[in-house]
Design an enzyme around this catalytic site. Structure first.
Site, PDB file in Angstrom:
ATOM      1  N   ASP A 156      26.044  24.741  96.066  1.00  0.00           N
ATOM      2  CA  ASP A 156      25.320  25.966  96.406  1.00  0.00           C
ATOM      3  C   ASP A 156      23.829  25.838  96.135  1.00  0.00           C
ATOM      4  OD1 ASP A 156      27.186  27.463  97.624  1.00  0.00           O
ATOM      5  OD2 ASP A 156      27.643  28.778  95.931  1.00  0.00           O
ATOM      6  N   ASP A 203      37.540  35.291  89.876  1.00  0.00           N
ATOM      7  CA  ASP A 203      38.763  34.523  89.674  1.00  0.00           C
ATOM      8  C   ASP A 203      39.858  35.347  89.013  1.00  0.00           C
ATOM      9  OD1 ASP A 203      36.772  34.296  87.641  1.00  0.00           O
ATOM     10  OD2 ASP A 203      36.372  32.272  88.367  1.00  0.00           O
TER      11      ASP A 203
END
Ligand SMILES: *[C@@H]1O[C@H](CO)[C@@H](O)[C@H](O)[C@H]1NC(C)=O
Ligand SMILES: CC(=O)N[C@H]1CO[C@H](CO)[C@@H](O)[C@@H]1O
Length: 754
Positions: free
Chosen positions: A158, A467
């Site tokens: 990223d 998550d």
């Protein structure tokens, strides 16, 4: 005949087993019951002795001062909170289990006929997460003991950094030497940095030629590391190197971290005949991906990265098992993937397992674990307790998923996954260029528009701990999950080495978790009827970390101030009401000590753990509570801070010497030192007062609880006083923070409490 019979029954044997943890269940439940009764007595005492009401004379010595009513109500509320929270924490001590795998049975039954596995490594910033760290993680998983044609490793960058790509390119070349080297010398762990740090000279058992090979590989690694570090120092990749791979041409001068096209490069492709190691064996596939970034499109942080990887990998390798690891977590066990398969592939119990979570462990925890990074109690007790209720928390790293479930599949009783998936023959024939072209579009910003990605499919968007929500949602869709914590740790990461980092990490976690509690995903409502109550409670222990800060601050400040002023807040020692307080405090403390010792902590580690819990509650949780409330009121946007993984040598040295690292003027440190100073002043002041002016034993008897509370707070803060008044190094508490905390502590002493 005989051998066939054995192999026949062999087929029946499970691939994993579940055992109850050895801690006595019944004994614990009785003990917990007794504490609960005493907690209720404490509540009764507080509720019936509010100052100014008729029955208030029962326990407290009224010859001494009487506290203001808000003080009493504050204590009542704190104790109600602590009691309720304690009840929550019982869920993870109720039903603890441990899992064991049988890799030999797996090998016997399936041989090398194993499903495809795709491994995702996410990185976000080349300065915070240095490329050498990233490629060590990559190499450790590329070298897994697994059929290479079934193994693919994907990097999501990223940071969109040419340097990370360069490091990966170097790693792809080095892997040709590293993987056969690992096999030949049975290397463990298979991260070159970790291995060569542990084994700096050729093992004495080696023969001459082997010693040469060993040294060559070590030298190759060091050359590679130096080349990468030189490029990082320079800030760019030299033209010379850029000519070696077509991928570098993607980095035009206009590219920035937040604005670039999708960059997808297949560095090694298993089906490519030239992708072989120095022994002529096939290599695992290796793919670099920097998904498209445009400033007008939200990129959804790590969840967005993983979802892109899920799509891209489905085109390239489509492994049925997906492992996600953070870039700073190398694999410490080359057989970890086989362990995970023992769960998924078990014929009787494996069909409903969605994911297998391994614990987070760190390789650079110091001897007495100053910042409580060891997680022993969390990993060995708490998580096994959640597992006992049918669920592990998906913590974002070190987790093996069934691809189908993470992509949104609902559980049905008749579901059985076939592990012999054929590759689509048309897809298999494509060249690497065609493959790159076909999968590239899947990582474009606009791809997810009007799809279920980020919602029903893949990781969920909109929360910093995506998550955990994703794991919860999978469990609510009917799937089971496994927490697997073997003796030898599967993954090792880099722990925070400064107090700042340690507290900010907890702030980030607790903030995200608290947001879950306040959102529609609150485990009590979202999970109602879908997962067990024990699991709902278990999740909420973590989701409700932040509100703990207020009762803790109250408890660490007000009783001490009252001690200074000679105002008793707890029943005197000769009163029967004293017993529940003493019992609850004494037995829970002793039990936590016992628990810590039973999982291998030392007394010092346990003590340090308590200090850090106090700090977390005073700072991380307070800040995350405040930030969350501000955000709920609509004032600011989520910002994601990554904790830096690089610090200078001086700081590292202090870390290794186990000195608390303050050093900057963080408001967190001001709070910690204010509470520390306040308790020191009130302890000394209160003692002097009661010795010089006091009424002897009687007074002391009424104030004993506060004396203990205040005294323990002072003891736990001893390293803070050192950093405030005695240390001269750069990690000491800055002068400005010291003055502020003395000023604030003096102000607090003026609060009218009686
Ligand atoms: C990591 O693996 C090595 C074997 O290479 C083992 O000796 C060590 O105990 C493992 N580390 C942890 C923390 O389990
Ligand atoms: C004590 C210890 O192992 N410290 C290590 C922690 O990790 C850093 C890397 O960030 C190493 O440089 C330290 O040596």
């Amino acid at each position: 005949m005989g051998s066939r019979e054995i192999s026949g029954s062999e087929h029946e044997l499970p691939l994993f087993e579940t055992k109850e943890a050895k801690l006595g269940k019944l004994g614990y439940r009785l003990f917990a019951g007794s504490i609960f009764v005493n907690i209720c007595l404490i509540w009764v005492y507080r509720a019936t002795h509010i100052p100014g009401t008729s029955s208030s004379s029962l326990g407290v010595d009224e010859e001494l001062g009487v506290p203001k009513r808000w003080v009493w109500i504050g204590l009542l509320l704190s104790e109600v909170w602590f009691g309720l929270y304690w009840i929550l924490t019982q869920s993870i001590r109720w039903n603890n289990i441990k899992r064991y795998t049988f890799k030999d049975r797996l090998a016997l039954r399936y041989g090398e006929n194993l499903p495809g596995a795709d491994i995702f490594v996410c990185t976000a910033d080349p300065t915070i997460e240095p490329p050498t760290l990233v490629i060590n993680t990559v190499l450790s998983v590329m070298a897994y003991d697994y059929p290479p044609d079934k193994l693919s490793v994907y990097i999501s960058d990223d940071g969109g950094s040419e340097l990370t790509f360069y490091a990966l390119y170097e790693a792809s070349i080095f892997s040709r030497h590293w993987i056969p080297f690992c096999k030949e010398f049975k290397v463990e762990p298979r991260s070159p940095a970790a291995y060569f740090a542990q084994v700096s000279d050729p093992p004495p058992s080696l023969k001459n030629q082997c010693i040469k090979d060993w040294l060559t590989t070590k030298r190759l690694y060091e050359y590679m590391k130096n080349r990468i570090e030189a490029a990082i120092k320079l800030g760019k990749v030299s033209e010379e190197i850029k000519k070696q791979h077509k991928g570098f041409s993607e980095w035009t001068p206009e590219i920035t971290k937040r604005d670039h096209q999708t960059i997808l490069q297949i560095l090694i492709h298993g089906r490519d005949a030239s992708s072989v190691d120095t022994d002529g064996n096939q290599l695992p596939t290796l793919v670099y991906l920097a998904r498209e970034k445009r400033s007008q499109h939200s990129h959804n942080f790590k969840a967005g990265a993983i979802n892109s990887l899920l799509r891209v990998s489905s085109e390239i390798s489509n492994g049925q098992i997906v492992l996600s690891v953070d870039c700073d977590m190398y694999s410490n066990d080359s057989k970890a993937l086989r362990d995970a398969l023992c769960f998924f592939m078990d014929e009787k119990k494996g069909y409903d397992i969605a994911f297998v979570q391994c614990p987070q462990n760190f390789n650079n925890v110091t001897k007495s674990d100053l910042y409580a990074n060891g997680f022993r109690v969390i990993n060995n007790v708490e998580m096994t307790g959640l597992d006992g209720f049918g669920g592990s928390i998906y913590s974002g790293t070190g987790c093996f998923h069934r691809r189908e479930t993470i992509c949104g599949r609902k559980f049905t009783e008749d579901y059985r996954e076939s592990w012999n998936q054929e590759i689509d023959p048309i897809k298999a024939k494509r060249s690497i260029t065609e493959l790159e072209k076909a999968s590239k579009v899947l990582a474009d910003c606009t791809y997810e528009e009007n799809t279920q990605w980020g919602n029903e499919m893949g990781l969920k968007y909109g929360c910093p701990v995506e998550d955990v929500i994703t794991g919860l949602a999978i469990q609510c869709r009917g799937w089971n999950s496994i927490y697997f914590n073997p003796e030898r740790k599967c993954f090792l990461g880099v722990a925070p080495v400064t107090l700042d980092q340690a507290l900010i990490q907890y702030k980030r976690w607790s903030e995200g978790l608290f947001q879950i509690f306040l959102s529609k995903y609150c485990p009590f409502t979202y999970g109602y009827g879908k997962i067990k109550l024990g699991l709902q409670m278990g999740y909420c222990i973590y989701c409700l970390w932040p509100p703990n800060s207020f009762p803790t601050i109250f408890y660490l400040v007000v009783p001490s101030l009252c001690f200074l002023n000679g105002i008793p807040l707890f029943p005197k020692m000769s009163s029967l009401w004293f017993l529940p307080f003493a019992y609850v405090f004494g037995s829970t403390s002793l039990y936590s000590l016992y628990e810590a010792l039973s999982v291998g902590d030392t007394i010092t580690e346990w003590w340090n753990l308590h200090r850090i819990w106090v700090f977390r509650r005073l700072t991380s949780f307070l800040f995350s509570f405040v930030d969350t409330v501000i955000r709920q009121l609509g004032f600011s946007q989520t910002t994601f801070v990554i904790t830096p993984k690089v610090v200078d040598d001086e700081v590292l040295k202090r870390y290794e010497n186990e000195m608390l690292e303050f050093g900057n003027t963080s408001p967190m440190f001001a709070i910690i030192s204010t509470v520390a100073v306040l308790n020191l002043v009130t302890l000394l002041g209160g003692l002097i007062k009661s010795v010089i002016f006091g009424g002897g034993i009687g007074v002391f008897e009424s104030l004993i609880s506060q004396f203990i509370l205040c005294g323990l707070t002072v003891l736990v803060n001893v390293p803070v006083y050192e950093a405030l008044f005695f240390r001269k190094d750069n990690g000491a508490i800055p002068f400005f923070v010291m003055v502020t905390s003395i000023f604030l502590a003096s102000l607090a002493c003026l609060i009218p409490i009686s």
